[in-house]
Design an enzyme around this catalytic site. Structure first.
Site, PDB file in Angstrom:
ATOM      1  N   SER A   6       0.837  -1.196   0.000  1.00  0.00           N
ATOM      2  CA  SER A   6       0.000   0.000   0.000  1.00  0.00           C
ATOM      3  C   SER A   6       0.870   1.243   0.000  1.00  0.00           C
ATOM      4  O   SER A   6       2.005   1.229   0.485  1.00  0.00           O
ATOM      5  CB  SER A   6      -0.886   0.023   1.246  1.00  0.00           C
ATOM      6  OG  SER A   6      -0.113   0.371   2.394  1.00  0.00           O
ATOM      7  N   ASP A   7       0.351   2.330  -0.566  1.00  0.00           N
ATOM      8  CA  ASP A   7       0.995   3.613  -0.325  1.00  0.00           C
ATOM      9  C   ASP A   7       0.895   3.882   1.174  1.00  0.00           C
ATOM     10  O   ASP A   7       0.060   3.307   1.871  1.00  0.00           O
ATOM     11  CB  ASP A   7       0.317   4.721  -1.136  1.00  0.00           C
ATOM     12  CG  ASP A   7       1.246   5.896  -1.419  1.00  0.00           C
ATOM     13  OD1 ASP A   7       2.254   6.045  -0.685  1.00  0.00           O
ATOM     14  OD2 ASP A   7       0.984   6.653  -2.354  1.00  0.00           O
ATOM     15  N   CYS A   8       1.751   4.746   1.674  1.00  0.00           N
ATOM     16  CA  CYS A   8       1.894   4.873   3.125  1.00  0.00           C
ATOM     17  C   CYS A   8       0.597   5.322   3.796  1.00  0.00           C
ATOM     18  O   CYS A   8       0.061   6.390   3.482  1.00  0.00           O
ATOM     19  CB  CYS A   8       3.041   5.811   3.456  1.00  0.00           C
ATOM     20  SG  CYS A   8       4.629   5.098   2.963  1.00  0.00           S
TER      21      CYS A   8
END
Length: 784
Positions: free
Chosen positions: A307-309
């Site tokens: 996932s993106d952060c």
């Protein structure tokens, strides 16, 4: 400590008792020290040389197949330990000899200090900083894309060997530069799906491929991001965390998905990162169709999905997609997410398991993908200095060859947009060169975002001053200056033989979480340029440093402005490259990888509309060169040279017949198109085969050696909302003065000449296709 208090209270005891207590304390301390050392986190996983007992574990046995090693490791972990491997700062398991690991490192255009996995020190104070991606893409040189990736991965491995870097890099960014206002467009390869795809696979191969050619091993692990249809960060209050990208299936498969597909299918990338935004109402990191269905199912990803952060946190808190954190954790894992950048899955997955929202088998599957990647990297093979890249170290970072490649990449990418004949300058004829502008002597601005500490900087001023005598004035205190020093700048220009204005943007104007609202030059820069051009004694050159384009129609049409260069964010050696082109030591060959629109375009097109195709009913003009037919400031593919190139058609078919099966429906009905798959595609040319060749003779008609990018475009029949034209291929060729050569393109009929229909299926149009290279056009008819 709790045991120290009773001991300290015994200070009233007689001397003999004190000695006894001291001995007891000493024995306890030594025992505790030995116990702590025995239980301390190991430095390297499966370091059998340091801990021979690890040899008994199957996951440490390098003779076994990686799949068996992964299965052995997963079987030895408790649920809590497994959950610890779902997050970017992965917990170590001391009892199994596994150290902690930080997954998050970045290498967008060089080893970066963004992300906790990498840092610089006195041992390695910097790494080679290449041009920002948008400028490298302007080179249209696939071998350069791969060469840069190879250097970056070598420097990353060298830093890993001395404990300064990780092995997993969340780069490149392969989103389509759909809208000129996007702050992160600078990170991308531009607006064209083919160019973005070629960049994606090329850079990934450079990062990942090992010298031994073992496809099951990785030099470092790349990650293509941000999947998918992500290109709004923060525009007029619309933020990426809550943005729902409404995308047609046609645009998804025709525009947004191809670079990611190329990453996985052609580049064999080890990871894909899902984005913050929703697509058609679903968070990308919780969409099983996008993750398990497409990435892992259709494209066969051999690696992990991250996932993106804090994206999982975002879908719960910002998008309110689930009622509880545990539900967010569960649906993400079940959708196909393997790793969470952040701590959300570490905090809420156990509750999701206990609540029956997700089972342990799904967690096993996720961490198996993560372990598979680490094992391909050699993370579980002990001390890296005993492995294939073990000989790399600090002396392999910032080598002279690497720094020269950074300079050459900038030279190859810089685009000459205007030249009235002034360029190149002759140093012998210039006594004074005025260098003016807020970006004339910048350092960090040159390297863009997701940057690292460079080996060194050469600013534009330093590059120019290395050739001729210069005078310098910023003219603006910064790019967004409210007041320009017009008086000082015009005075300087009035006495100089030539004036160079270095202007544009920086990360205060365009960046992550910062989209532009217009296409004007920031601050008072336009006024500065206009007044300097009026007052200048000699010709004025404009050097624009930016990621996105500007509406500089005023400068394009000003006869006093003799030349315009777009230099992107040119990296650590930007000043060298700029000077080499201005003084003719290098003949410019860069081409724009994105359209430069007029201000009027963005005044009528909301950034939030994702549709690529125009809509006559609403007046929506469409996006990118493939669909937009309005006025441009500069077009995709624009770029001048100091010499002239011409094209002549040598070979291309005029007719292609697609043989259909006897019972094919199109034998008895009027069909405008056929499926771009099937026997008719495999036997589309005489003698069998699915492709034909186009041969173009290219001639350098000037007296100077030059490098030329040959673009092959096609305009398909007007069916299925087809593009006005699209890129079939591009080739670079170097020609000496008056030299000519033949460039060959292989055209896969059903792949390269097909279009995507309204439901996302590729179709080959029947009828007239127009092939064009520059001003050269050739008609090709496809029939059954």
């Amino acid at each position: 400590m709790g045991s120290s208090s009773p001991l300290t209270r015994r200070n009233r005891a007689p001397p003999s008792s004190v000695s006894s207590v001291y001995l007891i304390f000493l024995c306890f301390f030594l025992y505790f020290l030995n116990f702590s050392n025995a239980q301390s986190s190991p430095v390297f996983a499966c370091d059998v040389a340091a801990n021979p007992s690890l040899a008994a574990y199957g996951f440490c046995n390098t003779v076994l197949k990686i799949e068996y090693r992964v299965a052995d490791l997963v079987a030895r972990l408790t649920l809590q330990e497994k959950i610890g491997f779902l997050v970017s700062k992965a917990n170590g398991v001391t009892r199994l000899g596994i150290p902690t690991y930080e997954w998050w490192s970045e290498a967008l255009h060089g080893v970066s200090y963004i992300g906790p996995g990498t840092h610089f020190s006195s041992q390695v104070p910097g790494a080679t900083s290449f041009p920002q991606v948008i400028l490298t893409a302007a080179s249209f040189n696939v071998s350069l894309f791969q060469a840069i990736g190879k250097v970056v991965s070598t420097e990353a491995r060298a830093m890993y060997n001395v404990g300064l870097a990780g092995l997993t890099y969340w780069s490149p960014n392969v989103n389509i530069f759909r809208d000129p206002r996007w702050g992160r467009g600078q990170e991308t390869p531009g607006e064209d799906p083919l160019l973005a795809s070629k960049y994606a696979s090329g850079y990934v191969k450079g990062l990942q491929e090992t010298d031994g050619g073992d496809s099951n091993r990785l030099k470092v692990a790349a990650c293509c991001k941000h999947y998918t249809a992500y290109d709004v960060d923060n525009w007029k209050g619309v933020e990426r965390y809550s943005f729902n990208a409404v995308v047609t299936q046609q645009d998804m498969d025709d525009t947004y998905q191809p670079p990611f597909k190329s990453c996985v299918v052609d580049g064999n990338v080890a990871s894909v990162m899902c984005s913050y935004n929703q697509v058609n109402g679903k968070p990308t990191c919780a969409d099983p169709d996008l993750l398990s269905g497409v990435i892992r199912g259709e494209w066969k990803l051999n690696g992990y999905i991250v996932s993106d952060c804090d994206s999982v946190d975002v879908l719960y808190k910002n998008q309110h997609y689930t009622k509880t954190p545990a539900e967010a954790a569960a649906i993400s894992i079940l959708a196909g997410l393997d790793l969470n950048c952040g701590s959300f899955l570490g905090q809420h997955t156990e509750e999701a398991v206990k609540s029956g929202l997700v089972n342990e088998a799904a967690i096993d599957k996720a961490i198996s993908n993560n372990f598979l990647t680490l094992m391909r990297l050699g993370f579980f093979d002990g001390n890296p200095k005993n492995q294939i890249y073990g000989g790399l170290g600090p002396t392999d970072v910032c080598t002279s060859a690497n720094q020269e490649l950074a300079a050459d990449a900038a030279r190859q990418g810089i685009v000459l947009l205007k030249n009235t004949g002034c360029l190149p300058l002759s140093p012998k004829s210039i006594k004074t060169l005025a260098v003016i502008g807020p970006n004339a002597n910048v350092t960090k601005t040159m390297i863009g975002n997701y940057e690292g500490t460079p080996c060194k900087y050469t600013t534009p001023l330093q590059g120019l001053a290395g050739t001729v005598s210069t005078t310098y004035l910023p003219g603006c205190s910064n790019v967004a200056c409210a007041v320009a020093d017009v008086a000082g700048a015009t005075k300087l220009a009035a006495t100089a033989d030539v004036s160079v204005l270095v202007i544009g943007a920086d990360q205060s104007i365009e960046a992550e979480s910062r989209d532009r609202v217009d296409l004007h030059l920031p601050g008072q820069q336009q006024e500065l340029v206009i007044q300097v051009a009026k007052a200048a004694k000699g010709p004025v050159l404009l050097v624009i440093m930016s990621g996105g384009g500007f509406d500089i129609t005023f400068a394009k049409n000003d006869p006093k402005i003799a030349g315009i260069l777009w230099v992107g964010y040119p990296g650590e050696a930007g000043g060298i490259a700029i000077a080499d082109i201005i003084f003719g030591r290098y003949n410019p060959s860069g081409k724009l990888p994105m359209t430069w629109y007029p201000q009027s375009y963005v005044e009528k097109v909301p950034m939030t509309i994702m549709n690529m195709r125009p809509d006559k009913a609403s007046g929506y003009p469409g996006r990118t060169y493939r669909f937009y037919t309005g006025e441009t400031v500069y077009a995709f593919g624009d770029g001048l040279s100091y010499t002239k190139f011409s094209h002549t058609l040598v070979k291309a078919p005029s007719l292609v017949s697609l043989g259909l099966e006897e019972n094919h429906v199109c034998r008895s009905s009027e069909c405008q198109s056929l499926d771009a798959i099937g026997p008719h595609c495999e036997n589309a040319v005489s003698g069998g085969g699915s492709a034909f060749e186009v041969h173009i003779k290219v001639r350098n008609g000037g007296d100077r050696e030059g490098i030329h990018t040959v673009f092959l475009f096609t305009t398909p029949p007007a069916i299925h909302g087809s593009p006005r034209k699209h890129l079939v291929g591009f080739e670079k060729i170097r020609l000496g003065k008056r030299e000519e050569a033949v460039v060959r393109f292989k055209v896969e009929i059903c792949k390269d000449l097909s279009v995507v229909d309204e439901i996302g299926k590729r179709k080959i149009g029947l009828g007239k296709h127009l092939l064009h290279v520059g001003d050269l056009k050739h008609s090709l008819s496809i029939r059954i």
